[in-house]
Design a protein around this motif. Structure first.
Motif, PDB file in Angstrom:
ATOM      1  N   THR A  34      84.264 -50.611  20.654  1.00  0.00           N
ATOM      2  CA  THR A  34      85.238 -50.084  19.698  1.00  0.00           C
ATOM      3  C   THR A  34      85.833 -48.797  20.252  1.00  0.00           C
ATOM      4  OG1 THR A  34      83.646 -48.707  18.530  1.00  0.00           O
ATOM      5  CG2 THR A  34      83.876 -51.001  17.764  1.00  0.00           C
ATOM      6  N   GLU A  35      86.901 -48.335  19.634  1.00  0.00           N
ATOM      7  CA  GLU A  35      87.503 -47.069  20.043  1.00  0.00           C
ATOM      8  C   GLU A  35      86.496 -45.928  19.942  1.00  0.00           C
ATOM      9  OE1 GLU A  35      90.985 -43.912  18.703  1.00  0.00           O
ATOM     10  OE2 GLU A  35      91.185 -46.010  18.081  1.00  0.00           O
ATOM     11  N   ASN A  36      85.727 -45.896  18.861  1.00  0.00           N
ATOM     12  CA  ASN A  36      84.735 -44.825  18.701  1.00  0.00           C
ATOM     13  C   ASN A  36      83.655 -44.889  19.776  1.00  0.00           C
ATOM     14  OD1 ASN A  36      86.047 -43.758  16.488  1.00  0.00           O
ATOM     15  ND2 ASN A  36      84.797 -44.866  15.001  1.00  0.00           N
ATOM     16  N   GLU A  37      83.194 -46.089  20.119  1.00  0.00           N
ATOM     17  CA  GLU A  37      82.180 -46.230  21.175  1.00  0.00           C
ATOM     18  C   GLU A  37      82.725 -45.753  22.520  1.00  0.00           C
ATOM     19  OE1 GLU A  37      79.426 -50.016  19.907  1.00  0.00           O
ATOM     20  OE2 GLU A  37      81.497 -50.440  20.504  1.00  0.00           O
ATOM     21  N   ILE A  38      83.979 -46.081  22.785  1.00  0.00           N
ATOM     22  CA  ILE A  38      84.592 -45.664  24.050  1.00  0.00           C
ATOM     23  C   ILE A  38      84.711 -44.148  24.095  1.00  0.00           C
ATOM     24  CG2 ILE A  38      86.730 -45.710  25.400  1.00  0.00           C
ATOM     25  CD1 ILE A  38      87.049 -48.648  24.374  1.00  0.00           C
ATOM     26  N   ARG A  39      85.250 -43.566  23.055  1.00  0.00           N
ATOM     27  CA  ARG A  39      85.426 -42.104  23.033  1.00  0.00           C
ATOM     28  C   ARG A  39      84.078 -41.379  23.108  1.00  0.00           C
ATOM     29  NH1 ARG A  39      90.675 -40.838  22.541  1.00  0.00           N
ATOM     30  NH2 ARG A  39      92.048 -42.315  21.500  1.00  0.00           N
ATOM     31  N   ALA A  40      83.048 -41.923  22.498  1.00  0.00           N
ATOM     32  CA  ALA A  40      81.727 -41.293  22.522  1.00  0.00           C
ATOM     33  C   ALA A  40      81.034 -41.459  23.876  1.00  0.00           C
ATOM     34  CB  ALA A  40      80.851 -41.879  21.416  1.00  0.00           C
ATOM     35  N   SER A  41      81.512 -42.366  24.713  1.00  0.00           N
ATOM     36  CA  SER A  41      80.827 -42.665  25.974  1.00  0.00           C
ATOM     37  C   SER A  41      81.161 -41.698  27.105  1.00  0.00           C
ATOM     38  CB  SER A  41      81.174 -44.091  26.429  1.00  0.00           C
ATOM     39  OG  SER A  41      82.500 -44.166  26.934  1.00  0.00           O
ATOM     40  N   PHE A  42      82.215 -40.895  26.968  1.00  0.00           N
ATOM     41  CA  PHE A  42      82.652 -40.051  28.086  1.00  0.00           C
ATOM     42  C   PHE A  42      81.639 -38.951  28.381  1.00  0.00           C
ATOM     43  CE2 PHE A  42      86.678 -42.014  26.971  1.00  0.00           C
ATOM     44  CZ  PHE A  42      87.116 -42.390  28.229  1.00  0.00           C
ATOM     45  N   VAL A  43      81.277 -38.854  29.663  1.00  0.00           N
ATOM     46  CA  VAL A  43      80.261 -37.891  30.088  1.00  0.00           C
ATOM     47  C   VAL A  43      80.849 -36.680  30.812  1.00  0.00           C
ATOM     48  CG1 VAL A  43      78.444 -39.629  30.220  1.00  0.00           C
ATOM     49  CG2 VAL A  43      79.807 -39.118  32.262  1.00  0.00           C
ATOM     50  N   ASN A  44      82.099 -36.751  31.219  1.00  0.00           N
ATOM     51  CA  ASN A  44      82.694 -35.649  31.996  1.00  0.00           C
ATOM     52  C   ASN A  44      83.994 -35.142  31.383  1.00  0.00           C
ATOM     53  OD1 ASN A  44      84.374 -37.808  32.655  1.00  0.00           O
ATOM     54  ND2 ASN A  44      84.610 -37.167  34.780  1.00  0.00           N
ATOM     55  N   ALA A  45      84.072 -35.175  30.078  1.00  0.00           N
ATOM     56  CA  ALA A  45      85.303 -34.755  29.402  1.00  0.00           C
ATOM     57  C   ALA A  45      84.966 -33.886  28.196  1.00  0.00           C
ATOM     58  CB  ALA A  45      86.100 -35.977  28.952  1.00  0.00           C
ATOM     59  N   SER A  46      85.874 -32.949  27.909  1.00  0.00           N
ATOM     60  CA  SER A  46      85.720 -32.112  26.718  1.00  0.00           C
ATOM     61  C   SER A  46      86.145 -32.926  25.494  1.00  0.00           C
ATOM     62  CB  SER A  46      86.593 -30.866  26.846  1.00  0.00           C
ATOM     63  OG  SER A  46      87.969 -31.233  26.807  1.00  0.00           O
ATOM     64  N   LYS A  47      85.835 -32.412  24.323  1.00  0.00           N
ATOM     65  CA  LYS A  47      86.252 -33.080  23.090  1.00  0.00           C
ATOM     66  C   LYS A  47      87.768 -33.215  23.035  1.00  0.00           C
ATOM     67  CE  LYS A  47      82.293 -31.904  20.275  1.00  0.00           C
ATOM     68  NZ  LYS A  47      81.785 -31.260  19.080  1.00  0.00           N
ATOM     69  N   ARG A  48      88.456 -32.168  23.506  1.00  0.00           N
ATOM     70  CA  ARG A  48      89.923 -32.204  23.523  1.00  0.00           C
ATOM     71  C   ARG A  48      90.414 -33.314  24.451  1.00  0.00           C
ATOM     72  NH1 ARG A  48      91.749 -29.059  27.062  1.00  0.00           N
ATOM     73  NH2 ARG A  48      93.755 -29.580  27.752  1.00  0.00           N
ATOM     74  N   GLU A  49      89.838 -33.404  25.644  1.00  0.00           N
ATOM     75  CA  GLU A  49      90.249 -34.440  26.600  1.00  0.00           C
ATOM     76  C   GLU A  49      89.966 -35.832  26.053  1.00  0.00           C
ATOM     77  OE1 GLU A  49      89.633 -32.358  30.947  1.00  0.00           O
ATOM     78  OE2 GLU A  49      87.831 -32.862  29.771  1.00  0.00           O
ATOM     79  N   VAL A  50      88.839 -36.000  25.397  1.00  0.00           N
ATOM     80  CA  VAL A  50      88.497 -37.293  24.807  1.00  0.00           C
ATOM     81  C   VAL A  50      89.488 -37.650  23.705  1.00  0.00           C
ATOM     82  CG1 VAL A  50      86.766 -38.520  23.426  1.00  0.00           C
ATOM     83  CG2 VAL A  50      86.052 -37.191  25.416  1.00  0.00           C
TER      84      VAL A  50
END
Length: 166
Positions: free
Chosen positions: A5-21
């Motif tokens: 889902t979109e939420n799962e994808i956005r929560a998966s980022f390990v090298n990005a700030s909240k703003r970048e996500v």
């Protein structure tokens, strides 16, 4: 790959700030053939960024990638290269250098890691294409299926190893 889902994808980022996500553009998730994807990769339509979500230890791990400018933009010729993830010897014209900021304190200091990846993240399709006789040395359908299975497994292993480096 299991549908995300979109939420799962956005929560998966390990090298990005909240703003970048939050600013990350996402592909049309409903239009994806998840069963034929070994990782989810896409390019940002407005910025020189790419994104990849790879399964590492049974969990989706997303990374933000910065695309290096193509050599033609720098006044040079584009050269053939082999993608480090799919290692397809046929599709060598559409490969780009992508650089990922490392996660955590290393990334905040500016440490990065880079690799050559298919510009449009077409690795899953590339590893599933019918192998040439020169690659396989046989026309046996069972040998062809095993060859493709090995390429798929290699793609999954190499992309997960890169994400683990990030």
């Amino acid at each position: 790959m299991k549908p995300l889902t979109e939420n799962e994808i956005r929560a998966s980022f390990v090298n990005a700030s909240k703003r970048e996500v939050g600013q990350a553009s996402l592909p049309d998730l409903a239009g994806l053939d998840w069963e034929r994807l070994d990782y989810l990769g896409w390019r940002d339509s407005k910025r020189p960024l790419g994104y990849a979500v790879v399964v590492v230890d049974d969990e989706p791990r997303g990374i933000v990638l910065r695309a290096a400018p193509p050599p033609a933009a720098l006044g040079g010729r584009r050269r053939s290269a082999i993608c480090a993830w799919c290692e397809d010897p046929i599709e060598t014209q559409d490969v780009s250098l992508y650089v990922a900021k490392r996660s955590g304190a290393e990334g905040r200091k500016g440490d990065t890691v880079g690799t050559l990846i298919c510009t449009e993240f077409a690795c899953s399709a590339n590893v599933r294409r019918k192998p040439t006789f020169a690659e396989l040395g046989s026309t046996d359908p069972d040998a062809r299926e095993q060859f493709v299975e090995r390429r798929v497994a290699g793609l999954r292993e190499r992309s997960a190893r890169f994400v683990a480096q990030v």
